[in-house]
Design a protein around this motif. Structure first.
Motif, PDB file in Angstrom:
ATOM      1  N   ASN A 474     -42.756   4.523  -6.021  1.00 55.19           N
ATOM      2  CA  ASN A 474     -44.278   4.390  -6.356  1.00 55.19           C
ATOM      3  C   ASN A 474     -44.222   4.795  -7.575  1.00 55.19           C
ATOM      4  OD1 ASN A 474     -45.955   3.424  -4.525  1.00 55.19           O
ATOM      5  ND2 ASN A 474     -45.450   5.042  -3.524  1.00 55.19           N
ATOM      6  N   LEU A 475     -43.814   6.226  -8.497  1.00 58.00           N
ATOM      7  CA  LEU A 475     -43.104   5.709  -9.674  1.00 58.00           C
ATOM      8  C   LEU A 475     -42.905   4.402 -11.087  1.00 58.00           C
ATOM      9  CD1 LEU A 475     -43.528   7.631 -12.693  1.00 58.00           C
ATOM     10  CD2 LEU A 475     -41.669   8.855 -11.860  1.00 58.00           C
ATOM     11  N   CYS A 476     -41.391   4.302  -9.712  1.00 52.16           N
ATOM     12  CA  CYS A 476     -39.975   3.836 -10.449  1.00 52.16           C
ATOM     13  C   CYS A 476     -40.506   2.299 -10.083  1.00 52.16           C
ATOM     14  CB  CYS A 476     -38.621   3.760 -10.006  1.00 52.16           C
ATOM     15  SG  CYS A 476     -38.320   5.367 -10.302  1.00 52.16           S
ATOM     16  N   ALA A 477     -40.293   1.941  -9.225  1.00 52.20           N
ATOM     17  CA  ALA A 477     -40.376   0.341  -9.028  1.00 52.20           C
ATOM     18  C   ALA A 477     -41.910  -0.277  -8.767  1.00 52.20           C
ATOM     19  CB  ALA A 477     -40.395  -0.544  -7.614  1.00 52.20           C
ATOM     20  N   GLY A 478     -42.952   0.359  -8.310  1.00 51.86           N
ATOM     21  CA  GLY A 478     -44.077   0.382  -8.287  1.00 51.86           C
ATOM     22  C   GLY A 478     -45.016   0.162  -9.839  1.00 51.86           C
ATOM     23  N   ASP A 479     -44.788   1.753 -10.357  1.00 54.24           N
ATOM     24  CA  ASP A 479     -45.557   1.756 -11.974  1.00 54.24           C
ATOM     25  C   ASP A 479     -44.842   0.806 -12.845  1.00 54.24           C
ATOM     26  OD1 ASP A 479     -47.348   2.266 -13.927  1.00 54.24           O
ATOM     27  OD2 ASP A 479     -45.703   4.103 -14.349  1.00 54.24           O
ATOM     28  N   GLY A 480     -44.116  -0.152 -12.563  1.00 54.73           N
ATOM     29  CA  GLY A 480     -42.719  -0.442 -13.769  1.00 54.73           C
ATOM     30  C   GLY A 480     -43.281  -2.143 -13.548  1.00 54.73           C
ATOM     31  N   MET A 481     -43.227  -2.232 -12.199  1.00 56.99           N
ATOM     32  CA  MET A 481     -43.965  -3.918 -11.761  1.00 56.99           C
ATOM     33  C   MET A 481     -45.575  -3.582 -12.675  1.00 56.99           C
ATOM     34  SD  MET A 481     -41.479  -5.542 -10.820  1.00 56.99           S
ATOM     35  CE  MET A 481     -42.505  -7.122 -10.301  1.00 56.99           C
ATOM     36  N   ALA A 482     -45.999  -2.977 -12.041  1.00 60.67           N
ATOM     37  CA  ALA A 482     -47.484  -3.484 -12.596  1.00 60.67           C
ATOM     38  C   ALA A 482     -48.135  -3.125 -13.684  1.00 60.67           C
ATOM     39  CB  ALA A 482     -48.976  -1.874 -12.718  1.00 60.67           C
ATOM     40  N   ASP A 483     -46.728  -3.422 -14.793  1.00 59.34           N
ATOM     41  CA  ASP A 483     -46.921  -3.459 -15.441  1.00 59.34           C
ATOM     42  C   ASP A 483     -47.023  -5.024 -16.112  1.00 59.34           C
ATOM     43  OD1 ASP A 483     -47.404  -2.566 -19.314  1.00 59.34           O
ATOM     44  OD2 ASP A 483     -45.246  -3.461 -18.823  1.00 59.34           O
ATOM     45  N   ILE A 484     -45.098  -5.228 -15.350  1.00 58.29           N
ATOM     46  CA  ILE A 484     -44.754  -6.397 -15.477  1.00 58.29           C
ATOM     47  C   ILE A 484     -45.956  -7.660 -14.724  1.00 58.29           C
ATOM     48  CG2 ILE A 484     -42.772  -7.999 -14.855  1.00 58.29           C
ATOM     49  CD1 ILE A 484     -41.463  -5.361 -15.381  1.00 58.29           C
ATOM     50  N   VAL A 485     -46.054  -7.205 -14.007  1.00 56.20           N
ATOM     51  CA  VAL A 485     -46.925  -8.255 -13.359  1.00 56.20           C
ATOM     52  C   VAL A 485     -48.199  -8.684 -14.147  1.00 56.20           C
ATOM     53  CG1 VAL A 485     -48.031  -8.606 -11.401  1.00 56.20           C
ATOM     54  CG2 VAL A 485     -46.272  -7.875 -11.074  1.00 56.20           C
ATOM     55  N   GLY A 486     -49.096  -7.262 -14.637  1.00 57.70           N
ATOM     56  CA  GLY A 486     -50.334  -7.492 -15.420  1.00 57.70           C
ATOM     57  C   GLY A 486     -49.731  -8.228 -16.657  1.00 57.70           C
ATOM     58  N   ARG A 487     -49.258  -8.419 -17.663  1.00 56.42           N
ATOM     59  CA  ARG A 487     -48.771  -9.275 -18.740  1.00 56.42           C
ATOM     60  C   ARG A 487     -48.899 -10.371 -18.540  1.00 56.42           C
ATOM     61  NH1 ARG A 487     -48.557  -5.667 -22.696  1.00 56.42           N
ATOM     62  NH2 ARG A 487     -48.044  -3.804 -23.010  1.00 56.42           N
ATOM     63  N   ARG A 488     -48.167 -10.822 -16.962  1.00 58.79           N
ATOM     64  CA  ARG A 488     -47.484 -12.230 -16.936  1.00 58.79           C
ATOM     65  C   ARG A 488     -48.839 -12.760 -16.139  1.00 58.79           C
ATOM     66  NH1 ARG A 488     -44.315 -10.140 -18.508  1.00 58.79           N
ATOM     67  NH2 ARG A 488     -42.327 -10.161 -19.936  1.00 58.79           N
ATOM     68  N   LEU A 489     -49.571 -12.245 -15.016  1.00 57.00           N
ATOM     69  CA  LEU A 489     -50.471 -12.881 -14.474  1.00 57.00           C
ATOM     70  C   LEU A 489     -52.196 -11.792 -14.461  1.00 57.00           C
ATOM     71  CD1 LEU A 489     -47.982 -12.725 -11.041  1.00 57.00           C
ATOM     72  CD2 LEU A 489     -48.510 -14.908 -12.936  1.00 57.00           C
ATOM     73  N   GLY A 490     -52.086 -10.983 -15.176  1.00 59.69           N
ATOM     74  CA  GLY A 490     -53.112 -10.108 -15.079  1.00 59.69           C
ATOM     75  C   GLY A 490     -54.821 -11.296 -15.958  1.00 59.69           C
ATOM     76  N   THR A 491     -55.111 -11.577 -15.529  1.00 64.38           N
ATOM     77  CA  THR A 491     -55.564 -12.645 -16.227  1.00 64.38           C
ATOM     78  C   THR A 491     -57.531 -11.654 -15.938  1.00 64.38           C
ATOM     79  OG1 THR A 491     -55.931 -13.857 -14.634  1.00 64.38           O
ATOM     80  CG2 THR A 491     -54.984 -15.093 -16.228  1.00 64.38           C
ATOM     81  N   MET A 508     -48.354  -3.560  -8.316  1.00 65.42           N
ATOM     82  CA  MET A 508     -48.210  -2.413  -7.778  1.00 65.42           C
ATOM     83  C   MET A 508     -47.877  -1.739  -6.378  1.00 65.42           C
ATOM     84  SD  MET A 508     -49.471   2.183  -9.761  1.00 65.42           S
ATOM     85  CE  MET A 508     -48.714   3.200  -9.101  1.00 65.42           C
ATOM     86  N   ALA A 509     -48.702  -2.041  -6.236  1.00 61.54           N
ATOM     87  CA  ALA A 509     -49.018  -1.322  -4.585  1.00 61.54           C
ATOM     88  C   ALA A 509     -47.622  -2.429  -3.861  1.00 61.54           C
ATOM     89  CB  ALA A 509     -50.532  -1.852  -3.774  1.00 61.54           C
ATOM     90  N   ILE A 510     -47.611  -3.901  -3.983  1.00 60.03           N
ATOM     91  CA  ILE A 510     -46.695  -4.367  -3.164  1.00 60.03           C
ATOM     92  C   ILE A 510     -45.491  -3.715  -4.008  1.00 60.03           C
ATOM     93  CG2 ILE A 510     -45.916  -6.549  -2.339  1.00 60.03           C
ATOM     94  CD1 ILE A 510     -48.085  -7.757  -3.569  1.00 60.03           C
ATOM     95  N   ALA A 511     -44.606  -3.406  -4.839  1.00 55.28           N
ATOM     96  CA  ALA A 511     -43.733  -3.701  -5.498  1.00 55.28           C
ATOM     97  C   ALA A 511     -43.293  -1.335  -4.219  1.00 55.28           C
ATOM     98  CB  ALA A 511     -43.498  -3.574  -6.331  1.00 55.28           C
ATOM     99  N   SER A 514     -43.143  -1.836  -1.143  1.00 58.96           N
ATOM    100  CA  SER A 514     -41.917  -2.895  -0.667  1.00 58.96           C
ATOM    101  C   SER A 514     -40.376  -1.553  -0.582  1.00 58.96           C
ATOM    102  CB  SER A 514     -41.669  -3.548  -1.670  1.00 58.96           C
ATOM    103  OG  SER A 514     -42.438  -4.681  -0.935  1.00 58.96           O
ATOM    104  N   ALA A 515     -40.608  -0.919  -2.154  1.00 62.51           N
ATOM    105  CA  ALA A 515     -39.350  -0.001  -2.247  1.00 62.51           C
ATOM    106  C   ALA A 515     -39.171   1.132  -1.078  1.00 62.51           C
ATOM    107  CB  ALA A 515     -39.732   0.540  -3.867  1.00 62.51           C
ATOM    108  N   SER A 516     -40.222   1.435  -0.873  1.00 66.10           N
ATOM    109  CA  SER A 516     -40.465   3.069   0.086  1.00 66.10           C
ATOM    110  C   SER A 516     -39.812   2.856   1.312  1.00 66.10           C
ATOM    111  CB  SER A 516     -42.197   3.400  -0.279  1.00 66.10           C
ATOM    112  OG  SER A 516     -42.655   4.207  -1.151  1.00 66.10           O
ATOM    113  N   VAL A 517     -39.836   2.027   1.680  1.00 68.66           N
ATOM    114  CA  VAL A 517     -39.782   0.574   3.146  1.00 68.66           C
ATOM    115  C   VAL A 517     -38.229   0.436   3.099  1.00 68.66           C
ATOM    116  CG1 VAL A 517     -39.468  -0.988   4.970  1.00 68.66           C
ATOM    117  CG2 VAL A 517     -42.123  -0.897   3.846  1.00 68.66           C
TER     118      VAL A 517
END
Length: 577
Positions: A474-491, A508-511, A514-517
């Protein structure tokens, strides 16, 4: 003095191999080992014969050296005279000797006739024989010899009889190298320049290495496979591939090429896996699956790296490759070295990317100003922690393994402090880890908290706990993807925090989930995580949702989301697991 130094290195190196205990798989020893306490946690790579450790307590680099019960019947089936093992081993020695020395005779004839002589222009414009046959002999002899090992009995007696064959070749190399007798074909096929004295170096060390692997590890140990395959197939192909495709030289050794080292790692690895299945078919190798394949891959990579070092040229790569293959699995110290190389290679890679600005992307801010969104910072955020966690199976499962593993991130904590305080400068690291790329003080916040969180997860939970997986993913995959997805799709912004987006929180929740599983199944494949099924998956989902919710709160911006996400995952994981 140089010769004395070389002899000291040779004696010291082989004394390390001799120090490993020898397992003799007789029916009595097999039964006694199987009745030993199988649940004992042994945090070392080689353990006494009276202990049979459980798979979950062992590092991935541990090679199981006990006989499988099926190996006894398979050994007897391979014997030509089951009622007389001595006579059987004598016959096996005769057959194997004929095969091995027929191969040597064949290559000797090829050498005399110069069939594989190939000439290229040297750097000085001189015509130079690249002696392809020398490497073909190097690859062929050892691999053919160990194909004959199933003919012998599985105990010390069989190992000693089999070792007579390379032992005779050691004597032969000494006699030829000292000029006691002549054999033009052998000298041409085994020496680099056709000088008999060369047989007292590489070819002699080659025969010594195979003899030592035969006696001290034998066919019931995957270590023997690793030594022989990386020495023969790996080191042999390194020269062949390097001379044909090696246009790009290695920076720290201009005599070696990148293509040659890659060719060595791939060839040694593939040969190791092939021989693993070969010996497993007779019942000598137990657990011949993905766990062991990973270990062979690590050893082949390490052997190729050591072979590329200048010391391998100064001493002899037949020695350094064999010793690396045999000793790379000795302890958590080696696991720390391998993981450290992997982790800091990743940091170095992203540092170079940061310097060159490859992932720099600019958008217009709310004020209409051109702003660098620093995509590389989040790629580093995702990559480093997840790659480091992939190395955890290399370590033992107890506190010792956790502490050794935490040293790697601990060193990075010190590095962040030194960079942040301005004690030393590293432009690539600062650009790849800081938000604005020009202030080293930023490393004292997010990147430092990130390293501390992973270190604590490593020490206090470690690889046998799903909580460590939840924290890191959640720290690496989740928090990292939160910023990337938010900047591109976060209208659409969150109503309670205009700096966060709905798309970013969902990403973030999905990434994180998925990484945890994925990591749950990864560690379960090594036996570290139990009950890795549908009952555990909903718990990871709840933790990922909660972490995404906490990351979206204003308090995470005010403190630091690297802290809040890690604490949420750890606390909730403690309640759920």
């Amino acid at each position: 003095m140089y010769q004395t130094f070389r002899k000291c290195i040779l004696i010291k190196s082989f004394s390390l191999i001799l120090s490993s205990p020898l397992i003799v798989d007789s029916p009595s020893s097999s039964s006694s080992s199987s009745s030993s306490s199988s649940s004992l946690a042994v945090p070392c790579f080689f353990s006494p014969t009276s202990l049979k450790p459980s798979s979950a307590s062992l590092p991935a680099t541990y090679f199981h050296r006990y006989s499988h019960p099926r190996s006894l019947t398979s050994s007897l089936a391979a014997l030509m005279f089951p009622e007389n093992s001595v006579l059987s081993d004598v016959c096996a020695t005769g057959i194997s000797g004929v095969v091995a020395f027929s191969c040597l005779g064949f290559w000797g004839e090829i050498g005399k006739r110069g069939i594989f002589d190939q000439y290229v222009l040297s750097d000085l414009g001189l015509k130079q024989n690249i002696k392809l046959i020398r490497k073909l002999v190097h690859i062929n002899i050892g691999l053919v010899f160990i194909l004959c090992w199933p003919l012998f009995s599985s105990g010390l007696q069989g190992a000693l009889f089999a070792s007579l064959i390379p032992g005779l070749n050691i004597i032969r190399m000494l006699l030829l190298g000292l000029g006691v007798y002549q054999d033009e074909g052998t000298i041409k096929s085994m020496s680099r320049h056709g000088d008999r004295r060369e047989l007292l170096k590489g070819p002699l060390y080659y025969a010594l290495s195979i003899t030592s692997a035969c006696i001290f590890y034998w066919k019931t140990s995957p270590i023997a496979i690793a030594v022989v395959c990386n020495l023969c197939a790996g080191d042999g192909m390194a020269d062949i591939v390097g001379r044909r495709l090696g246009t790009e030289k290695i920076p720290y050794n201009r005599n070696k090429s990148v293509a040659g080292s890659i060719g060595m790692a791939i060839s040694g690895f593939l040969a190791s896996v092939a021989y693993m299945y070969y010996f497993a078919s007779f019942g000598y190798i137990e657990r011949s699956g993905w766990g062991m394949i990973l270990r062979f891959f690590i050893i082949s990579i390490a052997s190729a790296f050591v072979e590329s070092l200048p010391i391998s040229t100064d001493i002899d790569d037949n020695l350094t490759v064999s010793l690396t293959s045999a000793l790379v699995v000795l302890s958590d110290v080696c696991a720390t070295g391998i993981s450290g190389v992997v982790a800091f290679s990743c940091l170095g890679f992203w540092g170079e990317i940061g310097k060159r600005g490859i992932f720099d992307q600019y958008v217009l801010s709310d004020l209409g100003l051109k702003q660098n969104i620093k995509l590389i910072r989040k790629l580093v955020h995702i990559n480093i922690g997840l790659v480091f966690t992939l190395c955890w199976p290399l370590f033992s499962s107890g506190l010792q393994g956790a502490l050794f593993a935490s040293l790697i991130i601990g060193v990075n904590i010190i590095r962040m402090l030194l960079l942040g305080l301005g004690v030393y400068q590293d432009e690539g690291t600062i650009k790849s880890m800081s938000r604005h790329g020009d202030r080293s003080r930023e490393l004292l916040k997010g990147p430092l908290y990130y390293a501390i969180a992973i270190t604590l997860a490593c020490i206090f939970y470690w690889k046998t706990s799903p909580i460590a997986i939840a924290v890191v993913c959640n720290l690496c995959a989740g928090d990292g993807m939160a910023d990337i997805v938010g900047r591109r799709l976060g209208t659409k912004k969150l109503p309670y925090n205009r700096n966060k987006t709905i798309a970013g929180s969902i990403g973030m929740a999905i990434a994180g989930f998925s990484a945890s599983v994925a990591y749950m199944y990864y560690f379960a494949s090594f036996g570290y995580i139990e009950n890795s099924g549908w009952d555990m998956i909903p718990r990871f989902f709840i933790i990922s949702i909660a972490s995404a919710l906490v990351e979206s709160l204003p308090i995470s911006t005010a403190i630091d989301d690297n802290l809040t996400v890690s604490l949420t995952s750890a606390l909730l994981g403690t309640l759920l697991f």
